[in-house]
Scaffold this motif. Structure first.
Motif, PDB file in Angstrom:
ATOM      1  N   VAL A   1      13.995  12.419  -7.981  1.00 46.41           N
ATOM      2  CA  VAL A   1      14.723  12.435  -6.721  1.00 46.41           C
ATOM      3  C   VAL A   1      15.996  11.644  -6.944  1.00 46.41           C
ATOM      4  O   VAL A   1      15.965  10.447  -7.184  1.00 46.41           O
ATOM      5  CB  VAL A   1      13.881  11.806  -5.587  1.00 46.41           C
ATOM      6  N   SER A   2      17.125  12.330  -6.920  1.00 43.85           N
ATOM      7  CA  SER A   2      18.423  11.725  -7.268  1.00 43.85           C
ATOM      8  C   SER A   2      18.592  10.352  -6.595  1.00 43.85           C
ATOM      9  O   SER A   2      18.264  10.190  -5.418  1.00 43.85           O
ATOM     10  CB  SER A   2      19.545  12.658  -6.825  1.00 43.85           C
ATOM     11  N   PRO A   3      19.045   9.358  -7.345  1.00 45.02           N
ATOM     12  CA  PRO A   3      19.540   9.402  -8.734  1.00 45.02           C
ATOM     13  C   PRO A   3      18.468   9.099  -9.784  1.00 45.02           C
ATOM     14  O   PRO A   3      18.789   8.835 -10.934  1.00 45.02           O
ATOM     15  CB  PRO A   3      20.600   8.310  -8.717  1.00 45.02           C
ATOM     16  N   ILE A   4      17.197   9.105  -9.376  1.00 44.51           N
ATOM     17  CA  ILE A   4      16.127   8.717 -10.296  1.00 44.51           C
ATOM     18  C   ILE A   4      15.702   9.901 -11.149  1.00 44.51           C
ATOM     19  O   ILE A   4      15.558  11.029 -10.666  1.00 44.51           O
ATOM     20  CB  ILE A   4      14.930   8.157  -9.510  1.00 44.51           C
ATOM     21  N   LYS A   5      15.487   9.644 -12.407  1.00 50.10           N
ATOM     22  CA  LYS A   5      15.095  10.671 -13.371  1.00 50.10           C
ATOM     23  C   LYS A   5      13.639  11.093 -13.150  1.00 50.10           C
ATOM     24  O   LYS A   5      12.811  10.309 -12.721  1.00 50.10           O
ATOM     25  CB  LYS A   5      15.264  10.105 -14.781  1.00 50.10           C
TER      26      LYS A   5
ATOM     27  N   THR B   1       7.523   9.495  -4.714  1.00 48.14           N
ATOM     28  CA  THR B   1       8.723   9.177  -3.950  1.00 48.14           C
ATOM     29  C   THR B   1       9.953   9.180  -4.842  1.00 48.14           C
ATOM     30  O   THR B   1      11.029   9.622  -4.441  1.00 48.14           O
ATOM     31  CB  THR B   1       8.577   7.817  -3.257  1.00 48.14           C
ATOM     32  N   CYS B   2       9.798   8.703  -6.055  1.00 42.49           N
ATOM     33  CA  CYS B   2      10.919   8.651  -6.986  1.00 42.49           C
ATOM     34  C   CYS B   2      11.016   9.890  -7.877  1.00 42.49           C
ATOM     35  O   CYS B   2      12.111  10.329  -8.217  1.00 42.49           O
ATOM     36  CB  CYS B   2      10.816   7.423  -7.885  1.00 42.49           C
ATOM     37  N   HIS B   3       9.863  10.464  -8.239  1.00 37.68           N
ATOM     38  CA  HIS B   3       9.864  11.523  -9.260  1.00 37.68           C
ATOM     39  C   HIS B   3       9.609  12.925  -8.722  1.00 37.68           C
ATOM     40  O   HIS B   3       9.753  13.899  -9.461  1.00 37.68           O
ATOM     41  CB  HIS B   3       8.852  11.174 -10.349  1.00 37.68           C
TER      42      HIS B   3
END
Length: 445
Positions: free
Chosen positions: A90-94, A81-83
């Protein structure tokens, strides 16, 4: 040649782990590394399903996205979900591509830091597998998938033999055998997720990880999947149409004794009890139920049609067919249910475009395709539609109930060799039906 797998580096990295692996032979580590990495890929996808664990009741406190629904709360704990499926974040997560090649022990430390806190949910072995996936299991998706088109960068037919002998066992030759999953459409719409699943398998499922094969071969496999039909196969749809017509004739199965439990008990039964188990008996040949051709007469039940289910999720339709109201889970196989659901979702046609509901006449002058009936239908039905002794004159059937005739022209007749002409264009179907309505309505002149 592998694009990004570094097996030589992998063994060096393994020696630096703080976990107790000193007693494990190096060759055993080498043999099991792909299995560990693949399991890590499935944990990355959805560790809750892979481990058969309940999701945390509250959303991940570090997740910045919406967490209003139960699904959003669950998804807040999934790595992907985040990466992302391309591992770039997935913006803004690296993303996690920057961790590729890092010591797995250091990655485990990140998984246990205050941002992730996975030590409360994953065991030591789980953390290690996930760390190995991040360290040596990531692939450069830009080299495999065109970012703009989503198409695999490979030959679209090279792995057809592999798919048809390995993948088709579950997915079917056209990728349509799993309920609600059109593999061709999925591979086109979700190429990165599809590629991730090809490499690592699917969480909590029997789908194998193909990571041990060469990367190029796996990208070619994705390319072939993208050539598969995006909709349910016509074979499944027309068989579903015949099941809708008469499932016990099509399958040879026994009909339960008595009237169908959902058939209205306040109605005077003017048909045989076994007929109440037919889908068409409640929902009509025009699929409109009480609002269509069965709004009156001996077939009236007051039951709603299936027209609203056109385009609906196949899994949801199957659940409805199996519920207490319908009870088809006890009499139809999963294959039958899938075909019937595919027909309901993708096989219904708008009969108003073909039939005038007031006059029952076909909206066609049947001038362009007059040769079709003698060549396609006349061999069995006869030149004037009187040849089949067990049915009324074809002209009478087509004039009295054109909806029934059209349904059978499109899908065939249950358990008989009558072809399904669904692949013909609408104009040809109209002309064919219009011609049939000109045939004699009596068996004798």
């Amino acid at each position: 040649m592998k694009l990004m797998k570094r097996f030589g580096t992998a063994l060096t990295l393994l020696t630096a782990l703080t976990f107790s692996e000193a007693a494990t032979p190096v060759l055993a580590q080498d043999a099991n590394i792909d299995a560990s990495v693949s399991r890590g890929g499935r944990l990355y996808n959805d560790w809750m399903i892979e481990l058969d664990e309940r999701a945390p009741k509250k959303a991940n406190p570090k997740y910045s996205g919406e967490t209003k629904s139960e699904k959003q709360i669950v998804d807040s704990w999934r790595c992907v979900t985040c990466h992302g499926w391309d591992y770039k974040g997935v913006s803004p997560i690296k993303g996690i591509m920057g961790k590729s090649g890092d010591n797995p022990a250091s990655i485990v430390s990140v998984l246990k830091d205050e941002t992730h806190n996975f030590q409360y949910y994953l065991q030591k072995e789980d953390l290690l597998d996930l760390a190995r996936f991040i360290s040596i299991g990531l692939v450069d998706t830009d080299k495999m998938i065109d970012q703009k088109t989503g198409k695999a960068r490979a030959n679209g037919h090279a792995q057809r033999p592999f798919f048809e002998t390995v993948c088709a066992m579950c997915h079917g030759a056209e990728g349509q055998s799993l309920p609600g999953v059109s593999l061709g459409r999925f591979a086109i719409q979700q190429p990165y997720l599809t590629l991730h699943s090809i490499f690592n398998g699917h969480p909590g499922a029997v789908m194998p990880s193909l990571r041990a094969f060469d990367d190029i071969m796996l990208v070619e496999l994705l390319a072939y999947m993208q050539t598969l039909p995006e909709t349910a196969s016509l074979v499944s749809i027309v068989r579903g149409g015949r099941l809708y017509d008469n499932w016990f004739m099509e399958t040879g199965r026994t009909v339960p004794v008595g009237v169908h439990p959902a058939y209205p008990r306040n109605m005077k039964l003017e048909i045989k009890p076994k007929q109440t188990w037919l889908c068409k008996e409640c929902h009509g040949w025009d699929y409109q139920g009480k609002d269509g051709q069965y709004k009156s007469g001996k077939h009236f039940t007051g039951i709603k049609g299936i027209a609203a289910q056109k385009g609906a999720d196949v899994n949801g339709i199957i659940d409805t067919l199996k519920d207490d109201n319908h009870g088809y889970g006890a009499v139809l196989s999963m294959h039958d249910l899938l075909d019937l659901a595919n027909f309901i979702s993708e096989g219904q046609v708008d009969m108003e475009q073909v039939i005038d509901s007031k006059t029952k006449k076909i909206k066609s002058e049947f001038t362009k395709h007059t040769k079709f009936y003698p060549t396609l239908c006349g061999n069995c039905h006869g030149e004037k539609g009187r040849a089949i002794r067990t049915m009324k004159a074809l002209g009478r059937v087509a004039n009295e109930d054109p909806w029934k005739s059209l349904h059978k022209v499109l899908n065939g007749h249950p358990a008989e060799e009558m072809p399904a002409w669904r692949s013909l264009d609408e104009e040809t179907i109209k002309d064919l039906m219009g011609f049939i309505q000109t045939l004699p309505i009596n068996k004798r002149s």
